[in-house]
Design a protein around this motif. Structure first.
Motif, PDB file in Angstrom:
ATOM      1  N   LYS A 266     -13.180  37.278 -41.424  1.00 54.20           N
ATOM      2  CA  LYS A 266     -14.007  37.495 -40.240  1.00 54.20           C
ATOM      3  C   LYS A 266     -13.300  38.289 -39.143  1.00 54.20           C
ATOM      4  CE  LYS A 266     -17.064  35.001 -37.061  1.00 54.20           C
ATOM      5  NZ  LYS A 266     -17.574  33.676 -36.629  1.00 54.20           N
ATOM      6  N   CYS A 267     -12.044  37.956 -38.862  1.00 59.05           N
ATOM      7  CA  CYS A 267     -11.331  38.607 -37.753  1.00 59.05           C
ATOM      8  C   CYS A 267     -10.821  39.975 -38.205  1.00 59.05           C
ATOM      9  CB  CYS A 267     -10.166  37.737 -37.282  1.00 59.05           C
ATOM     10  SG  CYS A 267      -9.359  38.376 -35.796  1.00 59.05           S
ATOM     11  N   LYS A 268     -11.672  40.994 -38.054  1.00 54.44           N
ATOM     12  CA  LYS A 268     -11.397  42.314 -38.617  1.00 54.44           C
ATOM     13  C   LYS A 268     -10.195  43.008 -37.973  1.00 54.44           C
ATOM     14  CE  LYS A 268     -14.768  42.757 -41.678  1.00 54.44           C
ATOM     15  NZ  LYS A 268     -15.171  41.348 -41.760  1.00 54.44           N
ATOM     16  N   LYS A 269     -10.002  42.866 -36.676  1.00 57.07           N
ATOM     17  CA  LYS A 269      -8.856  43.520 -36.031  1.00 57.07           C
ATOM     18  C   LYS A 269      -7.541  42.963 -36.564  1.00 57.07           C
ATOM     19  CE  LYS A 269     -10.661  45.255 -31.644  1.00 57.07           C
ATOM     20  NZ  LYS A 269     -10.544  45.229 -30.171  1.00 57.07           N
ATOM     21  N   PHE A 270      -7.503  41.631 -36.724  1.00 61.32           N
ATOM     22  CA  PHE A 270      -6.278  40.997 -37.219  1.00 61.32           C
ATOM     23  C   PHE A 270      -5.995  41.404 -38.659  1.00 61.32           C
ATOM     24  CE2 PHE A 270      -4.160  37.485 -39.449  1.00 61.32           C
ATOM     25  CZ  PHE A 270      -2.978  37.435 -38.738  1.00 61.32           C
TER      26      PHE A 270
ATOM     27  N   LYS B 200     -18.304  50.190 -39.992  1.00 61.75           N
ATOM     28  CA  LYS B 200     -17.439  49.479 -40.940  1.00 61.75           C
ATOM     29  C   LYS B 200     -16.011  49.330 -40.429  1.00 61.75           C
ATOM     30  CE  LYS B 200     -15.793  49.453 -45.722  1.00 61.75           C
ATOM     31  NZ  LYS B 200     -15.831  50.104 -47.047  1.00 61.75           N
ATOM     32  N   TYR B 201     -15.473  50.385 -39.827  1.00 59.07           N
ATOM     33  CA  TYR B 201     -14.049  50.391 -39.489  1.00 59.07           C
ATOM     34  C   TYR B 201     -13.747  50.308 -37.988  1.00 59.07           C
ATOM     35  CZ  TYR B 201     -13.222  51.673 -44.359  1.00 59.07           C
ATOM     36  OH  TYR B 201     -13.173  51.678 -45.723  1.00 59.07           O
ATOM     37  N   MET B 202     -14.765  50.163 -37.150  1.00 62.84           N
ATOM     38  CA  MET B 202     -14.548  50.126 -35.704  1.00 62.84           C
ATOM     39  C   MET B 202     -13.465  49.124 -35.310  1.00 62.84           C
ATOM     40  SD  MET B 202     -15.254  51.304 -32.734  1.00 62.84           S
ATOM     41  CE  MET B 202     -16.794  52.216 -32.885  1.00 62.84           C
ATOM     42  N   ASN B 203     -13.487  47.960 -35.912  1.00 57.85           N
ATOM     43  CA  ASN B 203     -12.486  46.924 -35.620  1.00 57.85           C
ATOM     44  C   ASN B 203     -11.381  46.891 -36.673  1.00 57.85           C
ATOM     45  OD1 ASN B 203     -13.689  45.794 -33.222  1.00 57.85           O
ATOM     46  ND2 ASN B 203     -15.258  44.905 -34.522  1.00 57.85           N
ATOM     47  N   PHE B 204     -11.762  47.009 -37.936  1.00 54.16           N
ATOM     48  CA  PHE B 204     -10.792  46.887 -39.024  1.00 54.16           C
ATOM     49  C   PHE B 204      -9.743  48.006 -38.975  1.00 54.16           C
ATOM     50  CE2 PHE B 204      -9.458  47.184 -43.537  1.00 54.16           C
ATOM     51  CZ  PHE B 204      -9.079  45.861 -43.734  1.00 54.16           C
ATOM     52  N   GLY B 205     -10.156  49.186 -38.516  1.00 54.43           N
ATOM     53  CA  GLY B 205      -9.225  50.316 -38.495  1.00 54.43           C
ATOM     54  C   GLY B 205      -8.542  50.560 -37.170  1.00 54.43           C
ATOM     55  N   THR B 206      -8.778  49.670 -36.194  1.00 53.63           N
ATOM     56  CA  THR B 206      -8.231  49.876 -34.843  1.00 53.63           C
ATOM     57  C   THR B 206      -6.712  49.983 -34.838  1.00 53.63           C
ATOM     58  OG1 THR B 206     -10.093  48.741 -33.784  1.00 53.63           O
ATOM     59  CG2 THR B 206      -8.046  48.897 -32.527  1.00 53.63           C
TER      60      THR B 206
END
Length: 321
Positions: free
Chosen positions: A47-51, A191-197
């Motif tokens: 769930k926590c995409k940035k992490f 898709k990547y706004m948070n995951f790819g930060t």
């Protein structure tokens, strides 16, 4: 067997100018890409995409660094070979020449298809001016990612060692991992706004110094050597380098635009939507095939000037030490 770093890197540099990136060769970046894809499959579900995106970045860079260190420790030959693979001067020039050749032959559809492999923008409705502009923008931007930045990190890493093993290769290949992460997950889409930060931010940090060295020093000197407009290269660099969505890409693009007397930016189509990008440079003429050839010459001399400057700095530091 210990070999002076300048000798090793000079061989790697020459290999890149001669061999480039053969399509049949399984380039290390492809393996880094597969590693990223595998780790993304494991981590994206949480769930926590940035992490988890940060975990992806750290693991990819760490694994690449460790494997590169092992390769450098095993053999000088392996170290030189993999240092060569971090550079992309000839491959970048070859891609530009390929599109130019197709344009000269008059096959617009083939030229647009070939260009689509190099850029993320829509190419279906492009004319000759738009195609040549896109090629030049790609060459100018990637003069940092594909040449100066990996060179910078190789020389930086060469100043450090662990158990007598130079960190030139781990630093250079670590940079390639950062660059590959950004190109694969560093998008500002749903898709990547948070995951790819984290990957995008690391790439911004890694390119900060190389981008400014390229645009503010290396490219203008290369333009001077080629008798291009080096004064405009500096002028446009200071004036327009921030006219870009990326904090780094505008630096090299501005210097290239000034040196060649062209204007980058303007209307560009991405995924069916027209974007009015800020302009970089003065529109002294329309883009043409000769401009691409001039840009490729500027790319080659830029890589050579980079080698000379980093060699001088390395020699001075080694002498002081």
């Amino acid at each position: 067997m210990r070999v002076n770093f300048l000798i090793k890197y000079s061989i790697a540099y020459i290999l890149d100018l001669i061999l480039g990136d053969p399509h049949w060769f399984p380039h290390p970046v492809r393996f880094i890409g597969k590693l990223i894809t595998m780790l993304e499959g494991l981590l994206y579900r949480f769930k926590c995409k940035k992490f988890t995106g940060g975990v992806l970045a750290v693991l990819t860079i760490a694994i690449t660094f460790i494997v590169s260190f092992i390769l450098a420790k095993i053999s000088v030959v392996l170290e030189i070979f993999f240092l060569y693979t971090t550079l992309a001067t000839k491959s970048l020039a070859s891609e530009g020449f390929r599109v130019c050749k197709i344009l000269v032959e008059g096959d617009m559809e083939k030229a647009k298809k070939e260009l689509s492999y190099l850029v993320s923008r829509d190419t279906e409705n492009m004319n000759v001016v738009q195609i040549t502009r896109s090629v030049l923008e790609t060459i100018s931007e990637n003069s940092v990612d594909g040449v100066i930045a990996p060179m910078f990190f190789a020389f930086l890493g060469s100043l450090f060692s662990i158990d007598g093993v130079s960190l030139a290769l781990p630093f250079a290949m670590g940079y390639k991992a950062i660059n590959t992460l950004d190109s694969m997950v560093g998008y500002k889409n749903e898709k990547y706004m948070n995951f790819g930060t984290v990957s995008a931010r690391i790439d911004d940090i890694a390119n900060f110094i190389p981008a400014r060295l390229s645009g503010g020093l290396i490219i203008p000197i290369a333009a001077f050597i080629l008798r291009y407009d080096y004064k405009s290269a500096w002028r446009i660099f200071f004036r327009d380098r921030l006219n870009h969505s990326s904090p780094n890409s505008g630096n090299s693009e501005a210097a290239f635009a000034g040196a060649l007397g062209v204007q980058f930016g303007g209307k560009t189509s991405y995924f069916g939507k027209i974007h009015n990008k800020p302009t970089i440079g003065d529109k002294l003429k329309n883009f043409g095939i000769p401009d691409v050839k001039k840009g490729i010459r500027l790319l080659y001399v830029t890589s050579w000037v980079g080698m000379v400057i980093f060699t001088i700095i390395y020699s001075l530091i080694s002498y002081i030490k």
